[in-house]
Design a protein around this motif. Sequence first.
Motif, mmCIF file in Angstrom:
data_model
loop_
_atom_site.group_PDB
_atom_site.id
_atom_site.type_symbol
_atom_site.label_atom_id
_atom_site.label_comp_id
_atom_site.label_asym_id
_atom_site.label_seq_id
_atom_site.Cartn_x
_atom_site.Cartn_y
_atom_site.Cartn_z
ATOM 1 N N HIS A 204 -4.980 -5.093 2.160
ATOM 2 C CA HIS A 204 -4.971 -4.747 3.711
ATOM 3 C C HIS A 204 -3.644 -3.832 3.574
ATOM 4 O O HIS A 204 -3.486 -2.436 4.348
ATOM 5 C CB HIS A 204 -3.263 -6.387 3.385
ATOM 6 C CG HIS A 204 -2.693 -6.186 4.938
ATOM 7 N ND1 HIS A 204 -3.324 -6.249 6.352
ATOM 8 C CD2 HIS A 204 -1.280 -6.079 4.727
ATOM 9 C CE1 HIS A 204 -2.361 -5.753 6.871
ATOM 10 N NE2 HIS A 204 -0.512 -5.829 6.216
ATOM 11 N N LEU A 205 -2.676 -3.288 2.027
ATOM 12 C CA LEU A 205 -1.702 -2.238 2.194
ATOM 13 C C LEU A 205 -2.110 -1.236 1.960
ATOM 14 O O LEU A 205 -1.857 -0.242 2.537
ATOM 15 C CB LEU A 205 -0.745 -2.640 0.931
ATOM 16 C CG LEU A 205 0.645 -3.637 0.712
ATOM 17 C CD1 LEU A 205 0.592 -4.215 -0.441
ATOM 18 C CD2 LEU A 205 1.185 -3.301 1.416
ATOM 19 N N LEU A 206 -4.048 -1.207 1.727
ATOM 20 C CA LEU A 206 -4.214 -0.087 1.697
ATOM 21 C C LEU A 206 -4.914 0.733 3.136
ATOM 22 O O LEU A 206 -5.235 1.621 3.198
ATOM 23 C CB LEU A 206 -5.726 0.474 0.863
ATOM 24 C CG LEU A 206 -5.282 0.459 -1.141
ATOM 25 C CD1 LEU A 206 -5.963 -0.220 -1.899
ATOM 26 C CD2 LEU A 206 -5.235 1.794 -1.392
ATOM 27 N N LEU B 36 6.554 -5.920 3.074
ATOM 28 C CA LEU B 36 5.345 -7.610 3.279
ATOM 29 C C LEU B 36 4.970 -7.606 4.795
ATOM 30 O O LEU B 36 3.978 -7.280 5.355
ATOM 31 C CB LEU B 36 4.571 -7.843 1.803
ATOM 32 C CG LEU B 36 3.475 -8.789 2.051
ATOM 33 C CD1 LEU B 36 2.576 -7.177 2.047
ATOM 34 C CD2 LEU B 36 3.063 -9.586 1.039
ATOM 35 N N ARG B 37 5.356 -8.829 5.066
ATOM 36 C CA ARG B 37 5.602 -9.494 6.542
ATOM 37 C C ARG B 37 5.304 -8.368 7.100
ATOM 38 O O ARG B 37 4.636 -8.666 8.648
ATOM 39 C CB ARG B 37 6.228 -10.489 6.841
ATOM 40 C CG ARG B 37 6.673 -10.913 5.095
ATOM 41 C CD ARG B 37 5.980 -13.522 5.590
ATOM 42 N NE ARG B 37 5.752 -13.738 4.438
ATOM 43 C CZ ARG B 37 6.528 -14.419 4.055
ATOM 44 N NH1 ARG B 37 7.724 -15.642 4.879
ATOM 45 N NH2 ARG B 37 6.432 -15.744 3.154
ATOM 46 N N GLY B 38 6.620 -7.215 7.541
ATOM 47 C CA GLY B 38 6.578 -6.116 8.578
ATOM 48 C C GLY B 38 5.319 -5.262 8.769
ATOM 49 O O GLY B 38 4.888 -4.779 9.721
ATOM 50 N N THR B 39 4.342 -5.670 7.823
ATOM 51 C CA THR B 39 2.622 -5.085 7.984
ATOM 52 C C THR B 39 1.722 -5.704 8.827
ATOM 53 O O THR B 39 0.607 -5.502 8.756
ATOM 54 C CB THR B 39 1.917 -4.355 6.225
ATOM 55 O OG1 THR B 39 2.251 -5.087 5.506
ATOM 56 C CG2 THR B 39 3.325 -3.503 5.672
ATOM 57 N N GLY B 40 2.410 -6.874 8.566
ATOM 58 C CA GLY B 40 1.421 -8.209 9.238
ATOM 59 C C GLY B 40 0.683 -9.340 8.543
ATOM 60 O O GLY B 40 -0.347 -9.424 8.774
ATOM 61 N N TRP B 41 1.057 -8.981 7.273
ATOM 62 C CA TRP B 41 0.611 -9.742 6.025
ATOM 63 C C TRP B 41 1.239 -10.901 5.974
ATOM 64 O O TRP B 41 2.093 -10.788 5.531
ATOM 65 C CB TRP B 41 0.032 -9.077 5.068
ATOM 66 C CG TRP B 41 -0.803 -9.445 4.270
ATOM 67 C CD1 TRP B 41 -2.845 -9.857 4.351
ATOM 68 C CD2 TRP B 41 -1.035 -10.674 2.950
ATOM 69 N NE1 TRP B 41 -2.789 -10.548 3.193
ATOM 70 C CE2 TRP B 41 -1.659 -10.891 2.133
ATOM 71 C CE3 TRP B 41 0.803 -11.120 2.171
ATOM 72 C CZ2 TRP B 41 -2.049 -12.148 1.289
ATOM 73 C CZ3 TRP B 41 0.700 -12.091 1.340
ATOM 74 C CH2 TRP B 41 -0.681 -12.210 0.965
ATOM 75 N N ARG B 42 0.605 -12.551 5.700
ATOM 76 C CA ARG B 42 1.122 -13.104 4.749
ATOM 77 C C ARG B 42 -0.037 -13.850 3.860
ATOM 78 O O ARG B 42 -1.266 -13.964 4.070
ATOM 79 C CB ARG B 42 0.956 -14.391 6.328
ATOM 80 C CG ARG B 42 2.567 -13.925 6.521
ATOM 81 C CD ARG B 42 2.403 -15.014 7.895
ATOM 82 N NE ARG B 42 3.933 -14.518 8.655
ATOM 83 C CZ ARG B 42 4.991 -14.830 8.688
ATOM 84 N NH1 ARG B 42 5.319 -16.170 7.583
ATOM 85 N NH2 ARG B 42 6.321 -15.049 8.674
#
Length: 320
Positions: free
Chosen positions: A231-233, A289-295
């Motif tokens: 997700h981060l990549l 991390l949550r701000g990038t839309g991942w949980r």
Amino acid sequence: MSASPPALDRSATVLVAGSSGLVGSAVIRRLEARGFTSVVGARSTDVDLTDARAALDYVASVRPAVVVDAAARVGGIAANDAEPVEFLNDNLRIQTNLFAAAHAADVDRLLFLGSSCIYPKHAPQPIPESALLTGPLEETNDAYAIAKIAGVTAVRSYRRQYGRRWICAMPTNVYGPGDTFHPARSHVLPALLQRFHEARVSGAEEVVVWGTGTPRREFIHVDDLAAACLHLLDHYDDPTPVNVGVGEDLSIAELAGLVAETVGFTGRIAWDTTRPDGTPRKLLDVSRLRGTGWRPAIGLPQGLRDTHRWYVENVAPAPS
Ligand code: GFB
């Protein structure tokens, strides 16, 4: 927040360094499940990344577009405390050589995996990324932490000097199928799963757990961590490392209770307070991390059951 980079091309060659380890093997599974068609795993038997020449030649031959650096010497509190020289030197060499080789091969996207132990021993809780380098480290793992901090600085430097879109993820304590189960060297969760399982099988009345039971830790399932890495990549391009955690912690005493329940051990728990507790608390602030839309998706009780099953099927001696 960060600029969002273009999502990775699913046909790009992705090199996962450390592919036989807990995290590297999960990253490979995730990439393949997500449709990546050219995934190359590098185990320590494929290339010795502590050797600069070998690293350069290997990465040049693979010609990856993307590198995930999950290669490291890792271990629990006792291994870190007993072998700081190897934890410092091997990790510095592995990451320095891999980064130099990736740069020489013109790799534009790289994800470096650090650790929550880079933060000061008495960091504010939950720990924001901005706590980095604001205070003294926990002594049992300062050598490993310094190596990882050097890795974060190196990634930031490649970005600044050469414009590389390289990023860092700082996972909290990781566990899951594929973990290392060793009574003295492993992290707490696999160590306890193994010890409580063996006690249940042998009918022992007591299990000894290290320390006072009061330190608090946060645990992320390795499949969640692998999902966060991809997700981060796909979504993150910024020099600030990103904490990867689940946003909740528990005490080691609570963990021991959960592990006992998972494996079906009903005896006593005793505490060996001659063993170090380490950092009192390590709960990551995961708002970036949550701000990038991942949980995360896998809760600890479920993750413990999966990991116990994997342990029984792959590691525990077959009943005679
Ligand atoms: O998982 P662990 O070794 O790592 O220990 P750290 C966590 C806590 O569990 C400590 C206690 O308070 C230990 O004293 N503990 C209780 C045990 N019983 C056991 C046992 O049987 N084995 C182990 N290993 N611990 C590591 C760092 O710190 O965390 C590394 O040393 C790395 O550098 C890793 O960063 C994520 O969370 O204390």
